[in-house]
Design an enzyme around this catalytic site. Structure first.
Site, PDB file in Angstrom:
ATOM      1  N   GLU A  96       0.760  -1.441   0.109  1.00  0.00           N
ATOM      2  CA  GLU A  96      -0.250   0.040  -0.043  1.00  0.00           C
ATOM      3  C   GLU A  96       1.088   1.164   0.118  1.00  0.00           C
ATOM      4  O   GLU A  96       1.768   1.245   0.586  1.00  0.00           O
ATOM      5  CB  GLU A  96      -0.867  -0.052   1.157  1.00  0.00           C
ATOM      6  CG  GLU A  96      -1.757   1.210   1.576  1.00  0.00           C
ATOM      7  CD  GLU A  96      -2.263   1.151   3.133  1.00  0.00           C
ATOM      8  OE1 GLU A  96      -3.151   1.940   3.245  1.00  0.00           O
ATOM      9  OE2 GLU A  96      -1.577   0.235   3.995  1.00  0.00           O
ATOM     10  N   ASP A 106      13.697  -3.119  13.833  1.00  0.00           N
ATOM     11  CA  ASP A 106      14.652  -2.444  13.298  1.00  0.00           C
ATOM     12  C   ASP A 106      14.318  -0.924  13.397  1.00  0.00           C
ATOM     13  O   ASP A 106      14.162   0.119  12.238  1.00  0.00           O
ATOM     14  CB  ASP A 106      15.179  -2.764  11.705  1.00  0.00           C
ATOM     15  CG  ASP A 106      16.238  -1.809  11.107  1.00  0.00           C
ATOM     16  OD1 ASP A 106      17.006  -1.329  12.002  1.00  0.00           O
ATOM     17  OD2 ASP A 106      16.284  -1.992   9.970  1.00  0.00           O
TER      18      ASP A 106
END
Length: 309
Positions: free
Chosen positions: A89, A217
């Site tokens: 998206e 991360d």
């Protein structure tokens, strides 16, 4: 590229928007399709498919918690010139600013999600005839992940382990040290790691760690906001200790006081937090050393010296 997307996504119309982005590892481009705007990450490395499959699984897992917004992943495709692509998206994002506190609260909700599932299961275990389908997501009682995920382009060993200390030492730090040994054979680093391994269990004494789904991360380059609130992306997820998430967040800045205040109001700092944070930052400094070179050697050795004293 347009032909590949048209065929693989089942679209009749695909047109590049001119919006592009990228980081150290992959590059990206947005496309308008008759099914909406998508963002396509491209990487030409041979291991790109594994990397993007891990990212897709990570985004899907975070999405299912309904705690913090991530781009909805659509499909991993073979790249037209080799490598692979991840279609997701498209989101209109800007740098994180006004929603930093909201991100702190939502990240804590992500980290507490699995614990709350476990508590709900315990409560419902004694309830006769509970409604079927209430617990669609299972409680995860181990550390790891179902697929390989990559922090940068290096794969992480996500084999399931019952014990967090074993998981972190053997499946996070040891593979990084093996790469250092293979790359430079740095004797001081290897000797320090041998000494540190003996000290690690002491940092976790009297700590009860429930596996938490992590982004994996979470540095400032992987967070943003849209008009509705914060967005996180480029995850390298696994189930681990919630404190691990804050290590790289603190290394490179970009997270203000309101973020930490909101987070720790939900998940307070446990005794020994600061030393464990250093231990978790060690993984990221070693990972940067193995990605980008010996400029990160000094920080890696400094942490190991501090923790072995």
């Amino acid at each position: 590229m347009e032909d590949v997307l048209r065929r693989e996504l089942g679209c009749s119309s695909v047109k590049a928007t001119g919006h592009s982005g990228g980081g150290c590892i992959s590059q990206g481009q947005s496309y308008d399709t008759d099914r909406g705007r998508v963002f396509v990450k491209v990487n030409s490395k041979a291991e790109a498919k594994r990397m993007f499959e891990g990212e897709m699984a990570s985004l899907t897992a975070i999405l299912e918690t309904d705690t913090v917004k991530v781009p909805k992943p659509i499909k991993v495709l073979a790249g037209p010139g080799g490598g692979a692509m991840l279609v997701m998206e498209h989101m209109d994002m800007r740098s994180l600013s006004s929603h930093a506190a909201k991100l702190g609260a939502q990240l804590a909700a992500l980290h507490l999600d699995n614990k709350k599932l476990g508590e709900m299961l315990q409560k419902e275990a004694g309830t006769v005839g509970r409604g079927r389908g209430q617990m669609q997501r299972p409680f995860v009682d181990q550390f790891g992940f179902d697929v390989v995920t990559c922090c940068g382009y290096l794969p992480q060993v996500n084999d399931w382990q019952k014990d967090w200390v074993t998981f972190y030492a053997q499946q996070r730090i040891q593979p990084q040290m093996d790469m250092v040994a293979k790359g430079s054979g740095d004797r001081e680093a290897l000797e320090l790691w041998s000494a540190l391994q003996l000290k690690i269990p002491d940092l976790f004494r009297d700590l009860d760690i429930v596996p938490a789904l992590l982004h994996g991360d979470l540095w400032a380059g992987n967070v943003a906001e849209d008009s509705a609130g914060p967005v996180i992306f480029d995850p390298a997820s696994f189930y681990g200790h919630s404190e691990y998430e804050l290590a790289i967040a603190g290394m490179f800045g970009g997270f203000g006081r309101s973020f930490y205040s909101a987070y720790h109001s939900e998940i307070p700092r446990a005794p020994g937090f600061e030393k464990r944070l250093q231990l978790y930052q060690l993984f990221h400094y070693l990972n940067h050393w193995n990605h980008f070179g010996s400029g990160y050697r000094g920080s890696s050795l400094s942490i190991m010296r501090a923790l072995t004293q």
